[in-house]
Scaffold this motif. Structure first.
Motif, PDB file in Angstrom:
ATOM      1  N   PRO A   1       9.624  11.388  -0.727  1.00 38.04           N
ATOM      2  CA  PRO A   1      11.011  10.908  -0.673  1.00 38.04           C
ATOM      3  C   PRO A   1      11.960  11.882  -1.348  1.00 38.04           C
ATOM      4  CG  PRO A   1       9.538   9.278  -1.684  1.00 38.04           C
ATOM      5  CD  PRO A   1       8.793  10.556  -1.591  1.00 38.04           C
TER       6      PRO A   1
ATOM      7  N   VAL B   1       0.160  11.485   3.711  1.00 40.82           N
ATOM      8  CA  VAL B   1      -0.322  10.130   4.001  1.00 40.82           C
ATOM      9  C   VAL B   1       0.733   9.106   3.590  1.00 40.82           C
ATOM     10  CG1 VAL B   1      -2.138   8.427   3.540  1.00 40.82           C
ATOM     11  CG2 VAL B   1      -2.743  10.846   3.791  1.00 40.82           C
ATOM     12  N   GLY B   2       1.352   9.332   2.433  1.00 42.22           N
ATOM     13  CA  GLY B   2       2.380   8.427   1.942  1.00 42.22           C
ATOM     14  C   GLY B   2       3.646   8.452   2.798  1.00 42.22           C
TER      15      GLY B   2
ATOM     16  N   THR C   1      -1.826  14.070   0.053  1.00 40.68           N
ATOM     17  CA  THR C   1      -1.532  12.677  -0.300  1.00 40.68           C
ATOM     18  C   THR C   1      -0.093  12.326   0.083  1.00 40.68           C
ATOM     19  OG1 THR C   1      -3.138  12.684  -2.106  1.00 40.68           O
ATOM     20  CG2 THR C   1      -1.376  11.045  -2.241  1.00 40.68           C
TER      21      THR C   1
ATOM     22  N   ALA D   1       3.915   8.802   5.886  1.00 41.64           N
ATOM     23  CA  ALA D   1       3.715   8.078   7.144  1.00 41.64           C
ATOM     24  C   ALA D   1       4.104   6.604   7.031  1.00 41.64           C
ATOM     25  CB  ALA D   1       2.263   8.213   7.608  1.00 41.64           C
ATOM     26  N   PHE D   2       4.137   6.069   5.811  1.00 41.39           N
ATOM     27  CA  PHE D   2       4.568   4.687   5.617  1.00 41.39           C
ATOM     28  C   PHE D   2       6.075   4.544   5.821  1.00 41.39           C
ATOM     29  CE2 PHE D   2       0.487   4.648   3.561  1.00 41.39           C
ATOM     30  CZ  PHE D   2       0.020   3.352   3.711  1.00 41.39           C
ATOM     31  N   GLN D   3       6.785   5.663   5.679  1.00 41.92           N
ATOM     32  CA  GLN D   3       8.243   5.589   5.717  1.00 41.92           C
ATOM     33  C   GLN D   3       8.858   6.234   6.935  1.00 41.92           C
ATOM     34  OE1 GLN D   3      10.074   6.648   1.805  1.00 41.92           O
ATOM     35  NE2 GLN D   3       7.918   6.794   1.295  1.00 41.92           N
TER      36      GLN D   3
ATOM     37  N   VAL E   1      -4.623   6.191   7.464  1.00 42.69           N
ATOM     38  CA  VAL E   1      -4.850   7.636   7.494  1.00 42.69           C
ATOM     39  C   VAL E   1      -4.780   8.155   8.933  1.00 42.69           C
ATOM     40  CG1 VAL E   1      -6.405   9.526   6.855  1.00 42.69           C
ATOM     41  CG2 VAL E   1      -6.194   7.529   5.363  1.00 42.69           C
ATOM     42  N   THR E   2      -5.691   7.701   9.773  1.00 44.77           N
ATOM     43  CA  THR E   2      -5.642   8.194  11.166  1.00 44.77           C
ATOM     44  C   THR E   2      -4.571   7.470  11.976  1.00 44.77           C
ATOM     45  OG1 THR E   2      -7.342   6.646  11.957  1.00 44.77           O
ATOM     46  CG2 THR E   2      -8.085   8.777  11.123  1.00 44.77           C
ATOM     47  N   ARG E   3      -4.066   6.340  11.448  1.00 47.79           N
ATOM     48  CA  ARG E   3      -3.001   5.599  12.140  1.00 47.79           C
ATOM     49  C   ARG E   3      -3.415   5.266  13.575  1.00 47.79           C
ATOM     50  NH1 ARG E   3       1.494   3.850   9.043  1.00 47.79           N
ATOM     51  NH2 ARG E   3       1.033   4.690   6.996  1.00 47.79           N
TER      52      ARG E   3
ATOM     53  N   VAL F   1       0.843  -1.203   0.000  1.00 44.19           N
ATOM     54  CA  VAL F   1       0.000   0.000   0.000  1.00 44.19           C
ATOM     55  C   VAL F   1       0.880   1.255   0.000  1.00 44.19           C
ATOM     56  CG1 VAL F   1      -1.804   1.279   1.239  1.00 44.19           C
ATOM     57  CG2 VAL F   1      -1.889  -1.233   1.158  1.00 44.19           C
TER      58      VAL F   1
ATOM     59  N   TYR G   1      -6.770  -5.228  -5.531  1.00 45.09           N
ATOM     60  CA  TYR G   1      -7.948  -4.963  -4.698  1.00 45.09           C
ATOM     61  C   TYR G   1      -9.247  -4.928  -5.495  1.00 45.09           C
ATOM     62  CZ  TYR G   1      -5.528  -4.640  -0.304  1.00 45.09           C
ATOM     63  OH  TYR G   1      -4.820  -4.961   0.821  1.00 45.09           O
TER      64      TYR G   1
ATOM     65  N   LEU H   1      -1.564  -2.602  -7.272  1.00 45.70           N
ATOM     66  CA  LEU H   1      -2.402  -2.560  -6.061  1.00 45.70           C
ATOM     67  C   LEU H   1      -3.869  -2.418  -6.444  1.00 45.70           C
ATOM     68  CD1 LEU H   1      -1.889  -2.442  -2.880  1.00 45.70           C
ATOM     69  CD2 LEU H   1      -2.384   0.003  -3.117  1.00 45.70           C
TER      70      LEU H   1
ATOM     71  N   PHE I   1      -6.469   5.456  -1.498  1.00 48.84           N
ATOM     72  CA  PHE I   1      -5.156   4.958  -1.102  1.00 48.84           C
ATOM     73  C   PHE I   1      -5.011   3.438  -1.094  1.00 48.84           C
ATOM     74  CE2 PHE I   1      -5.454   9.083   1.385  1.00 48.84           C
ATOM     75  CZ  PHE I   1      -4.814   9.810   0.391  1.00 48.84           C
ATOM     76  N   VAL I   2      -6.106   2.710  -1.194  1.00 54.24           N
ATOM     77  CA  VAL I   2      -6.001   1.243  -1.196  1.00 54.24           C
ATOM     78  C   VAL I   2      -6.416   0.675  -2.555  1.00 54.24           C
ATOM     79  CG1 VAL I   2      -6.688  -0.911  -0.068  1.00 54.24           C
ATOM     80  CG2 VAL I   2      -6.322   1.155   1.305  1.00 54.24           C
TER      81      VAL I   2
ATOM     82  N   PHE J   1       2.287   4.869  -3.269  1.00 51.92           N
ATOM     83  CA  PHE J   1       2.437   6.326  -3.206  1.00 51.92           C
ATOM     84  C   PHE J   1       3.652   6.781  -3.998  1.00 51.92           C
ATOM     85  CE2 PHE J   1      -0.316   5.557   0.354  1.00 51.92           C
ATOM     86  CZ  PHE J   1      -1.082   6.708   0.469  1.00 51.92           C
TER      87      PHE J   1
ATOM     88  N   LEU K   1       0.718  12.663  11.402  1.00 49.34           N
ATOM     89  CA  LEU K   1      -0.503  12.384  10.640  1.00 49.34           C
ATOM     90  C   LEU K   1      -1.617  11.933  11.586  1.00 49.34           C
ATOM     91  CD1 LEU K   1      -1.356  12.220   7.539  1.00 49.34           C
ATOM     92  CD2 LEU K   1      -1.140   9.744   7.827  1.00 49.34           C
ATOM     93  N   HIS K   2      -1.260  11.054  12.497  1.00 44.22           N
ATOM     94  CA  HIS K   2      -2.230  10.588  13.495  1.00 44.22           C
ATOM     95  C   HIS K   2      -2.787  11.773  14.292  1.00 44.22           C
ATOM     96  CE1 HIS K   2      -4.080   8.589  16.865  1.00 44.22           C
ATOM     97  NE2 HIS K   2      -3.270   9.259  17.661  1.00 44.22           N
TER      98      HIS K   2
END
Lengths: 209, 209
Positions: B43, B120-121, B117, B123-125, A180-182, A120, A137, A133, B179-180, A124, B133-134
């Protein structure tokens, strides 16, 4: 993918899928991609890592998959070729709850959730990962529609209920919390999401005007 | 953040926020972060880019924000300090629809949606981006709860309705698609999401057992 004659030269007897060596190589590469994603995440995944952990030579990886993006996309494509089917508990209520709980099981635990979360996240950064992805899905939710089609046949949902929207609505609050809200997710949140969507289905809210 | 005496030495008359030069510097840096995210994504965002586009020296950026992660987190913190309030249309139905439409407006257009966006992205890294973000979305959804509190007071929703779960459920299908499943969103999908949640609210599905 390069499906050359060389790849089919020695099909393995007892191979579960056509393609023999090709299929085994693809699975070994997929396994290495998943391990790499689980351990290091997407931006840290390299072709070198996949070569080392799959036993497939780097030049073969570059020739057949092109790049880390190609490896990632193919691992998702392969994941989508499984025989997964949605739960069939005998009631819409049970099926929606089971669907929501599958999200919690897949993503709620950091160990099992690392690789799917990395997919996921990769979307991005990589349009190719985003396409893979999407395809994964879209197909998953298409299979989920059976849950609603059966419910309509049993008289549990009004005719014309939009199955794709229903099954997306069930897992959506879980994915919102994950990405999103984590916020943490658990079985109670899954049950609540299923219950709310069931009520909306019964009220006819998913029948397009 | 380094809130040193030096930063307060020359408070700007007419400054909208306490802090004067500090607040102006922070806003200029935030603007450069948002521009960088919109144009290049997370990034690719660098301290050098932010220095160049904010007019704030690189050494100051490193001293006060530490890294790109710190810059990103502070931009989100600053975004969360705005006066945003949820819609107040006079009915729960109208408010839920308006909330869903705000997601479409913020994220549906590639130009306006690029920076949020990228947050949100990121936050994965970056765990620090994930925390920011939370905090941002926890506060946003906390403000949204007013919509449900007013509906309960008007008798449009049962007493005990879990406001936080309701407001998350409305935007969740949109974020899932963004996002999914990576599918397009539009006003019709927003309306459908609002309508389904309204029906579930009216059925009492958001009142904890």
């Amino acid at each position: 993918m390069n499906d050359s004659a060389e790849d089919h030269a020695a099909p393995a007897p007892g191979s579960l899928r056509p393609g023999g060596r090709t299929a085994r190589t693809r699975a070994a590469v997929r396994d290495a991609v998943l391990t790499g994603l689980s351990e290091h995440g997407y931006p840290a995944l390299t072709v070198e890592y996949v070569a080392e952990h799959s036993g497939v030579h780097k030049t073969t990886l570059y020739r057949r998959w092109g790049s880390v993006e190609g490896l990632l996309a193919d691992a998702l494509d392969l994941a989508g070729e499984d025989a997964w089917a949605p739960p069939d508990t005998g009631s819409l209520s049970g099926d929606l709850r089971a669907l929501a709980h599958e999200v919690v099981e897949a993503f709620g635990d950091p160990a099992t959730g690392a690789a799917p979360t990395a997919f996921v996240g990769a979307a991005f950064q990589s349009p190719r990962a985003a396409e893979a992805l999407h395809a994964f899905y879209a197909e998953r939710f298409r299979r989920c529609e059976d849950v609603v089609i059966r419910a309509v046949a049993r008289g549990e949902a009004p005719p014309g209920t939009d199955a794709g929207t229903v099954v997306r609505a069930v897992s959506a609050p879980l994915f919102l919390r994950l990405f999103v809200t984590r916020e943490p997710i658990d079985g109670a949140i899954a049950d609540q999401a299923a219950q709310a969507v069931l009520a909306a289905v019964e009220a006819g809210s998913f029948v397009p005007a």
